[in-house]
Design an enzyme around this catalytic site. Structure first.
Site, PDB file in Angstrom:
ATOM      1  N   TYR A  56       0.855  -1.185   0.000  1.00 52.71           N
ATOM      2  CA  TYR A  56       0.000   0.000   0.000  1.00 52.71           C
ATOM      3  C   TYR A  56       0.891   1.235   0.000  1.00 52.71           C
ATOM      4  O   TYR A  56       1.459   1.615   1.000  1.00 52.71           O
ATOM      5  CB  TYR A  56      -0.956   0.006   1.192  1.00 52.71           C
ATOM      6  CG  TYR A  56      -1.880  -1.206   1.277  1.00 52.71           C
ATOM      7  CD1 TYR A  56      -2.117  -2.008   0.165  1.00 52.71           C
ATOM      8  CD2 TYR A  56      -2.512  -1.555   2.459  1.00 52.71           C
ATOM      9  CE1 TYR A  56      -2.960  -3.111   0.231  1.00 52.71           C
ATOM     10  CE2 TYR A  56      -3.354  -2.654   2.539  1.00 52.71           C
ATOM     11  CZ  TYR A  56      -3.565  -3.439   1.425  1.00 52.71           C
ATOM     12  OH  TYR A  56      -4.391  -4.528   1.502  1.00 52.71           O
ATOM     13  N   HIS A 126       0.592 -12.009   1.320  1.00 49.83           N
ATOM     14  CA  HIS A 126      -0.459 -11.221   0.656  1.00 49.83           C
ATOM     15  C   HIS A 126      -1.099 -11.965  -0.511  1.00 49.83           C
ATOM     16  O   HIS A 126      -2.298 -11.861  -0.756  1.00 49.83           O
ATOM     17  CB  HIS A 126       0.152  -9.894   0.179  1.00 49.83           C
ATOM     18  CG  HIS A 126      -0.836  -8.787   0.031  1.00 49.83           C
ATOM     19  ND1 HIS A 126      -0.500  -7.464   0.166  1.00 49.83           N
ATOM     20  CD2 HIS A 126      -2.158  -8.780  -0.256  1.00 49.83           C
ATOM     21  CE1 HIS A 126      -1.570  -6.699  -0.028  1.00 49.83           C
ATOM     22  NE2 HIS A 126      -2.584  -7.486  -0.294  1.00 49.83           N
ATOM     23  N   SER A 205     -12.661  -5.791   1.925  1.00 54.06           N
ATOM     24  CA  SER A 205     -13.627  -5.072   1.068  1.00 54.06           C
ATOM     25  C   SER A 205     -15.075  -5.439   1.396  1.00 54.06           C
ATOM     26  O   SER A 205     -15.863  -5.761   0.501  1.00 54.06           O
ATOM     27  CB  SER A 205     -13.324  -5.317  -0.418  1.00 54.06           C
ATOM     28  OG  SER A 205     -12.013  -4.942  -0.756  1.00 54.06           O
ATOM     29  N   LEU A 207     -17.425  -3.610   2.105  1.00 57.52           N
ATOM     30  CA  LEU A 207     -18.358  -2.649   1.509  1.00 57.52           C
ATOM     31  C   LEU A 207     -18.321  -2.729  -0.017  1.00 57.52           C
ATOM     32  O   LEU A 207     -18.801  -1.825  -0.699  1.00 57.52           O
ATOM     33  CB  LEU A 207     -18.008  -1.223   1.962  1.00 57.52           C
ATOM     34  CG  LEU A 207     -18.050  -0.998   3.481  1.00 57.52           C
ATOM     35  CD1 LEU A 207     -17.479   0.379   3.840  1.00 57.52           C
ATOM     36  CD2 LEU A 207     -19.491  -1.117   3.981  1.00 57.52           C
ATOM     37  N   GLY A 208     -17.763  -3.804  -0.538  1.00 54.86           N
ATOM     38  CA  GLY A 208     -17.693  -3.927  -1.993  1.00 54.86           C
ATOM     39  C   GLY A 208     -16.905  -2.786  -2.613  1.00 54.86           C
ATOM     40  O   GLY A 208     -17.286  -2.228  -3.632  1.00 54.86           O
ATOM     41  N   GLY A 210     -16.684   0.093  -1.584  1.00 51.92           N
ATOM     42  CA  GLY A 210     -17.495   1.314  -1.504  1.00 51.92           C
ATOM     43  C   GLY A 210     -18.828   1.195  -2.221  1.00 51.92           C
ATOM     44  O   GLY A 210     -19.787   1.892  -1.901  1.00 51.92           O
TER      45      GLY A 210
HETATM   46  N1  LIG Z   1      -5.811  -8.900   1.172  1.00 52.53           N
HETATM   47  C1  LIG Z   1      -6.064  -8.199   0.088  1.00 52.53           C
HETATM   48  O1  LIG Z   1      -5.665  -8.543  -1.017  1.00 52.53           O
HETATM   49  C2  LIG Z   1      -6.880  -6.934   0.219  1.00 52.53           C
HETATM   50  C3  LIG Z   1      -7.461  -6.344  -0.921  1.00 52.53           C
HETATM   51  C4  LIG Z   1      -8.218  -5.191  -0.752  1.00 52.53           C
HETATM   52  C5  LIG Z   1      -8.388  -4.631   0.511  1.00 52.53           C
HETATM   53  N2  LIG Z   1      -7.786  -5.211   1.589  1.00 52.53           N
HETATM   54  C6  LIG Z   1      -7.932  -4.626   2.945  1.00 52.53           C
HETATM   55  O2  LIG Z   1      -9.320  -4.495   3.257  1.00 52.53           O
HETATM   56  C7  LIG Z   1      -9.611  -3.151   3.620  1.00 52.53           C
HETATM   57  C8  LIG Z   1     -11.015  -2.775   3.200  1.00 52.53           C
HETATM   58  O3  LIG Z   1     -11.215  -2.986   1.834  1.00 52.53           O
HETATM   59  P1  LIG Z   1     -11.434  -1.804   0.773  1.00 52.53           P
HETATM   60  O4  LIG Z   1     -10.908  -0.539   1.335  1.00 52.53           O
HETATM   61  O5  LIG Z   1     -10.919  -2.330  -0.501  1.00 52.53           O
HETATM   62  O6  LIG Z   1     -12.995  -1.766   0.555  1.00 52.53           O
HETATM   63  P2  LIG Z   1     -14.290  -1.473   1.428  1.00 52.53           P
HETATM   64  O7  LIG Z   1     -13.986  -1.451   2.859  1.00 52.53           O
HETATM   65  O8  LIG Z   1     -15.289  -2.415   0.906  1.00 52.53           O
HETATM   66  O9  LIG Z   1     -14.677  -0.009   0.909  1.00 52.53           O
HETATM   67  C9  LIG Z   1     -13.817   1.096   1.030  1.00 52.53           C
HETATM   68  C10 LIG Z   1     -14.310   2.194   0.139  1.00 52.53           C
HETATM   69  O10 LIG Z   1     -15.594   2.620   0.568  1.00 52.53           O
HETATM   70  C11 LIG Z   1     -15.571   3.987   0.952  1.00 52.53           C
HETATM   71  N3  LIG Z   1     -16.372   4.043   2.182  1.00 52.53           N
HETATM   72  C12 LIG Z   1     -16.070   3.504   3.391  1.00 52.53           C
HETATM   73  N4  LIG Z   1     -17.081   3.698   4.265  1.00 52.53           N
HETATM   74  C13 LIG Z   1     -18.036   4.365   3.598  1.00 52.53           C
HETATM   75  C14 LIG Z   1     -19.318   4.867   3.955  1.00 52.53           C
HETATM   76  N5  LIG Z   1     -19.806   4.690   5.173  1.00 52.53           N
HETATM   77  N6  LIG Z   1     -20.039   5.527   2.999  1.00 52.53           N
HETATM   78  C15 LIG Z   1     -19.540   5.700   1.757  1.00 52.53           C
HETATM   79  N7  LIG Z   1     -18.344   5.248   1.351  1.00 52.53           N
HETATM   80  C16 LIG Z   1     -17.594   4.593   2.264  1.00 52.53           C
HETATM   81  C17 LIG Z   1     -14.114   4.342   1.154  1.00 52.53           C
HETATM   82  O11 LIG Z   1     -13.875   5.681   0.789  1.00 52.53           O
HETATM   83  P3  LIG Z   1     -13.188   6.747   1.829  1.00 52.53           P
HETATM   84  O12 LIG Z   1     -11.909   6.150   2.283  1.00 52.53           O
HETATM   85  O13 LIG Z   1     -12.997   7.922   0.979  1.00 52.53           O
HETATM   86  O14 LIG Z   1     -14.182   6.916   2.936  1.00 52.53           O
HETATM   87  C18 LIG Z   1     -13.439   3.417   0.126  1.00 52.53           C
HETATM   88  O15 LIG Z   1     -13.483   3.993  -1.147  1.00 52.53           O
HETATM   89  C19 LIG Z   1      -8.506  -2.339   2.935  1.00 52.53           C
HETATM   90  O16 LIG Z   1      -8.333  -1.079   3.534  1.00 52.53           O
HETATM   91  C20 LIG Z   1      -7.315  -3.258   3.073  1.00 52.53           C
HETATM   92  O17 LIG Z   1      -6.738  -3.069   4.368  1.00 52.53           O
HETATM   93  C21 LIG Z   1      -7.055  -6.355   1.464  1.00 52.53           C
END
Ligand SMILES: NC(=O)c1ccc[n+]([C@@H]2O[C@H](COP(=O)([O-])OP(=O)(O)OC[C@H]3O[C@@H](n4cnc5c(N)ncnc54)[C@H](OP(=O)(O)O)[C@@H]3O)[C@@H](O)[C@H]2O)c1
Length: 325
Positions: A56, A126, A205, A207-208, A210
Site C-alpha cells: 500500500y 499477501h 472489502s 463494503l464492496g 465502496g
Molecule cells: N488482502 C487483500 O488482497 C486486500 C485487498 C483489498 C483490501 N484489503 C484490505 O481491506 C480493507 C477494506 O477494503 P477496501 O478498502 O478495498 O474496501 P471497502 O472497505 O469495501 O470499501 C472502502 C471504500 O468505501 C468507501 N467508504 C467507506 N465507508 C463508507 C461509507 N460509510 N459511505 C460511503 N463510502 C464509504 C471508502 O472511501 P473513503 O476512504 O474515501 O471513505 C473506500 O473507497 C482495505 O483497507 C485493506 O486493508 C485487502
C-alpha cells in the site's frame, strides 16, 4: 465494541482497513493528517485491529499506520502483509510475488522498520506464490514466530489445499479474503475449511470497495487513476447491472433505520463469531457510521433477503490468476 478470536488472537470484531489512505482509491495521500485522525478516532471507539500492507503506497501506508499507532502500540493488533515485492536477487525493488523464505524474511524486516515496532501481531502472505512450496513459506513464518518478530501469521487469497498445508507446518491464525454481499465465493470452500481447522477469517472489502454504500451510482465518480476504473465489476455495463444489489441494500437499510454501509457490515458480522471484517475509510464520519454496525441486528427476514441477492456481475479483479489459488 465486541471482540472476537481469530484463532487465538483477540481483535475488535470490526477492524479498520487502512489501504485507501495511501493507495488504489481516489483521493490518496491528499491528507495524511485526516487519515491519522481517523486511526486515532478508531482507537477511541474501541477498534483494536488495523490492517495495512507493504504494497500500500508501496511502503507509505505502513509508515502512516505505524506512526499513528505508536502511542497505542500495546493496545492494538497491527496486521500487515508482504510477499508481493521482491527484496532480494536481481529484481530487488520490483513488484512480483515471492513467498520464498529469504524474501519473506527481508519483507518482515522492512515492515518492522516502517511500522516502527519490534513485533508484528499478524503477518500475512499477501498472495499465494505458485513457485514456492507453501511449506517453505509457512516454515519461515514458524521461525519468525519463534524469534518473536511476528506473533501470528495468516494467508490472503489462499485456497483450501494451501491453507491446510500451511496449517500442518504451523497453525494459521487468519485467512483474509474478499467477502461481502456481492462476493460470496468464500462460502463454498474457504469458510468451511477455516472453520474445520479453527482458523479465523478476515473479510476484506466488506463494503464492496465502496459500491455497497450506495454513494457511488456512476463509475465516472472515480478518478482515472482509481483501481476501480479497471475492475470488471465497475465497467459501465456491470456497474449498471450491479446497482440492483445496492437498491435492495438501500431498501433494507431504510427498513432497519440504518445506512447501507451498516447493513453491508452487519450482514458480514451475522456470518459468525470467528470473523472480523475490516471496512476501509480515511474519514472520521464514515468510520463512525461503519462502526455503528456493531450494534445493528438485522431480522431473519432481512438477512434472508440479503442472502438471496445475486452475486455481482463481473470478476472482482482484472486478472483472477493470483487469487483463490
Ligand atoms: N488482502 C487483500 O488482497 C486486500 C485487498 C483489498 C483490501 N484489503 C484490505 O481491506 C480493507 C477494506 O477494503 P477496501 O478498502 O478495498 O474496501 P471497502 O472497505 O469495501 O470499501 C472502502 C471504500 O468505501 C468507501 N467508504 C467507506 N465507508 C463508507 C461509507 N460509510 N459511505 C460511503 N463510502 C464509504 C471508502 O472511501 P473513503 O476512504 O474515501 O471513505 C473506500 O473507497 C482495505 O483497507 C485493506 O486493508 C485487502
Amino acid at each position: 465494541m465486541r471482540h472476537v478470536k481469530l484463532g487465538t488472537l483477540d481483535v475488535s470484531r470490526i477492524g479498520l482497513g487502512c489501504m485507501g489512505m495511501s493507495a488504489f482509491y481516489s483521493g490518496i495521500n491528499e491528507d495524511d493528517d485526516a487519515s491519522t485522525a481517523t486511526i486515532h478516532r478508531a482507537v477511541e471507539l474501541g477498534v483494536t485491529f488495523f490492517d495495512t500492507a507493504e504494497m500500500y503506497g508501496p511502503y507509505t501506508n505502513e509508515r502512516l499506520v505505524g506512526a499513528a499507532l505508536r502511542d497505542h502500540r500495546d493496545d492494538v493488533v497491527i496486521a500487515t502483509k508482504g510477499g508481493t515485492y521482491r527484496h532480494i536477487g536481481p529484481n530487488a525493488g520490483e513488484r512480483g510475488i515471492d513467498g520464498s523464505a529469504a524474501n519473506i524474511r527481508a519483507a518482515v524486516e522492512g515492515s518492522l522498520e516502517r511500522l516502527g515496532t519490534d513485533r508484528i501481531d499478524l503477518y500475512y502472505q499477501h498472495r499465494p506464490d505458485p513457485n514456492t512450496p507453501i511449506e517453505e513459506t509457512a516454515g519461515v513464518f514458524k521461525k519468525l514466530i519463534e524469534e518473536g518478530k511476528i506473533l501470528h501469521y495468516g494467508l490472503s487469497e489462499a485456497a483450501p489445499d494451501r491453507i491446510r498445508a500451511a496449517h500442518a507446518v504451523h497453525p494459521v491464525t487468519a485467512v483474509q479474503t474478499e467477502y461481502s454481499l456481492w462476493t460470496r465465493d468464500p462460502e463454498e470452500a474457504v469458510l468451511p475449511a477455516v472453520r474445520e481447522l479453527g482458523i479465523g477469517f478476515v473479510p476484506y472489502s466488506p463494503l464492496g470497495r465502496g459500491f455497497l454504500t450506495g454513494k457511488y451510482r456512476d463509475p465516472a465518480q472515480f478518478d482515472s487513476e482509481d483501481f476501480r476504473r479497471a475492475n470488471p465489476r465497475f465497467s459501465d455495463e456491470n456497474f449498471r447491472a450491479n446497482l440492483a444489489i445496492v437498491d435492495e441494500v438501500e431498501r433494507i437499510a431504510k427498513e432497519a433505520d440504518a445506512t447501507p454501509a451498516q447493513v453491508a457490515i452487519a450482514w458480514v458480522l451475522s456470518k459468525g463469531d470467528d470473523l472480523a471484517p475490516i471496512p476501509g475509510t480515511k474519514r472520521i464520519e464514515r468510520l463512525e457510521e461503519n462502526l455503528a454496525a456493531d450494534s445493528l441486528v438485522l431480522t431473519a427476514d432481512q438477512l434472508a433477503a440479503l442472502d438471496a441477492l445475486q452475486p455481482a456481475a463481473g470478476d472482482r479483479y482484472p486478472d483472477m490468476s493470483s487469487v483463490n489459488i
